[in-house]
Design a protein around this motif. Structure first.
Motif, PDB file in Angstrom:
ATOM      1  N   CYS A  85       0.781  -1.163  -0.020  1.00  0.00           N
ATOM      2  CA  CYS A  85      -0.166   0.271  -0.045  1.00  0.00           C
ATOM      3  C   CYS A  85       0.925   1.168   0.184  1.00  0.00           C
ATOM      4  O   CYS A  85       2.212   1.195   0.272  1.00  0.00           O
TER       5      CYS A  85
ATOM      6  N   VAL B  32      -4.155   1.299  -2.308  1.00  0.00           N
ATOM      7  CA  VAL B  32      -4.114  -0.010  -2.009  1.00  0.00           C
ATOM      8  C   VAL B  32      -4.743  -1.058  -3.196  1.00  0.00           C
ATOM      9  O   VAL B  32      -5.885  -0.654  -3.799  1.00  0.00           O
TER      10      VAL B  32
ATOM     11  N   LEU C 131      -8.647  -4.024  -1.301  1.00  0.00           N
ATOM     12  CA  LEU C 131      -9.173  -3.162  -0.017  1.00  0.00           C
ATOM     13  C   LEU C 131      -9.973  -4.196   0.960  1.00  0.00           C
ATOM     14  O   LEU C 131     -10.802  -4.640   0.510  1.00  0.00           O
ATOM     15  N   SER C 132      -9.223  -4.559   2.180  1.00  0.00           N
ATOM     16  CA  SER C 132      -9.751  -5.496   2.802  1.00  0.00           C
ATOM     17  C   SER C 132     -10.759  -4.568   3.926  1.00  0.00           C
ATOM     18  O   SER C 132     -10.685  -3.573   4.341  1.00  0.00           O
TER      19      SER C 132
ATOM     20  N   ASP D  43      -9.110  -3.515   7.015  1.00  0.00           N
ATOM     21  CA  ASP D  43      -7.859  -2.719   6.769  1.00  0.00           C
ATOM     22  C   ASP D  43      -8.152  -1.439   7.835  1.00  0.00           C
ATOM     23  O   ASP D  43      -9.133  -0.617   7.724  1.00  0.00           O
TER      24      ASP D  43
ATOM     25  N   ASN E  62      -5.612   0.654   8.224  1.00  0.00           N
ATOM     26  CA  ASN E  62      -4.334   1.588   8.177  1.00  0.00           C
ATOM     27  C   ASN E  62      -4.612   3.095   7.956  1.00  0.00           C
ATOM     28  O   ASN E  62      -3.933   4.027   8.747  1.00  0.00           O
TER      29      ASN E  62
END
Length: 327
Positions: free
Chosen positions: A105, A119, A122-123, A126, A128
């Motif tokens: 990312c 990214v 995208l989970s 996530d 972040n």
């Protein structure tokens, strides 16, 4: 009393010789063994490879304006990434490297209070951006204080000020017991539904098989009822004791492999007094519903009517479970 003992022995013997009952008990015990021994088994097969191979962290790129200023903060907050600072990175090249998987990312900063997060996939887990929002907010406030005339030491002291607190509970600590209570209630709910149905079925099947009448010339209804229900309860408790006993033994052997998992460790660190109360209410609650299922089974005209007949008791159990969960 002698009739009750004869019925009890007969029912217990039928459970001990029931291949399905014994097989299910051994199956669940084997599953517990495999799950709790899994970290040790995994270490046996992959330990040498993990020791010899260097662990590579996924790459995170910090680019854009003032990337140099925020770089150290990103490295401190994202210890599970290989953070690389590239202030003048080309966006097309950066996008290609993210798409190919070379880079996990990237944060492209427009300043300390604005950025674009890149990214590939995208989970939903996530976080972040949440971490980046907090750390960039801190860096921005630090920079503003320094520019306003404070020394870097003064600004750092203000930003790193820690708030400490102490909680004094004068009564019961609900959070301490909630997790254990949830497990006990859920286990009791499942046991009642599974073994309650078995109690009702066994009592109702007596009307068709007349096994007790063949064994005993004249058996009293109360002796037959208590014998069947108590035998079913004993069989259920033995099955549960085997499964949970296996779990405690396996965890005692593999406890060091689960030290990093707070949920698993907390389950097996239950206080003794709480465990005693849980067992008491577990037994009393199970016996109460078992006798209710037995009474319903004795009133069923035929075995096929059991599922419909026990519906009120099942609904009562579901209501009780929901009340406990909500309260």
């Amino acid at each position: 009393m002698s009739q009750f003992i004869k019925v009890l022995k007969y029912e217990l013997k039928s459970y001990s010789t029931n291949k399905l009952f014994v097989g299910i008990t051994l199956f669940f015990a084997a599953v517990i063994v495999v799950v709790l021994f899994f970290p040790q088994i995994k270490e046996m097969f992959t330990g040498s490879e993990e020791d010899s191979a260097s662990t590579e962290l996924p790459v995170m790129v910090v680019a854009g304006e003032q990337a140099d200023v925020a770089g150290d903060a990103f490295r401190a907050s994202f210890a599970n990434y290989d953070v690389q600072v590239m202030p003048g990175a080309d966006m097309d090249e950066l996008s290609d490297r993210i798409t190919s998987g070379e880079i996990e990312c990237a944060f492209v900063l427009d300043g300390l209070n604005s950025y674009v997060y890149y990214v590939n996939n995208l989970s939903m887990y996530d976080v972040n951006t949440s971490i980046a929002d907090e750390l960039l907010g801190g860096v921005y406030r630090y920079s503003e204080m320094v520019e306003s005339g404070l020394s870097p030491e003064q600004a750092g002291g203000i930003m790193n000020a820690q708030v400490t607190h102490e909680t004094v509970s004068l009564g019961k600590d609900q959070m301490q017991n909630f997790f254990y209570t949830y497990i006990m209630v859920f286990a009791l709910y499942m046991v009642i539904l599974i073994y309650g149905q078995m109690v009702a079925t066994n009592v109702a099947s007596e009307k068709g098989s007349r096994a007790m009448e063949l064994l005993i010339t004249s058996v009293k209804p109360t002796s037959m009822m208590f014998g069947k229900i108590i035998a079913n309860c004993i069989a259920g408790f033995v099955q549960i004791a085997v499964v949970f006993g296996t779990a405690f033994i396996c965890y005692g052997i593999n406890g060091k492999y689960w030290d990093g998992n707070e949920i698993v460790a907390s389950i097996f660190a239950m206080p003794g007094d709480l465990l005693a109360y849980m067992l008491l209410f577990f037994v009393l609650g199970f016996l109460m519903f078992a006798f209710m299922y037995g009474a319903i089974g004795s009133m069923a005209s035929k075995l096929e009517d059991i599922n419909t007949s026990v519906m009120p008791v099942t609904m009562l159990c579901v209501v009780g479970f929901m009340v406990v969960m909500i309260s």
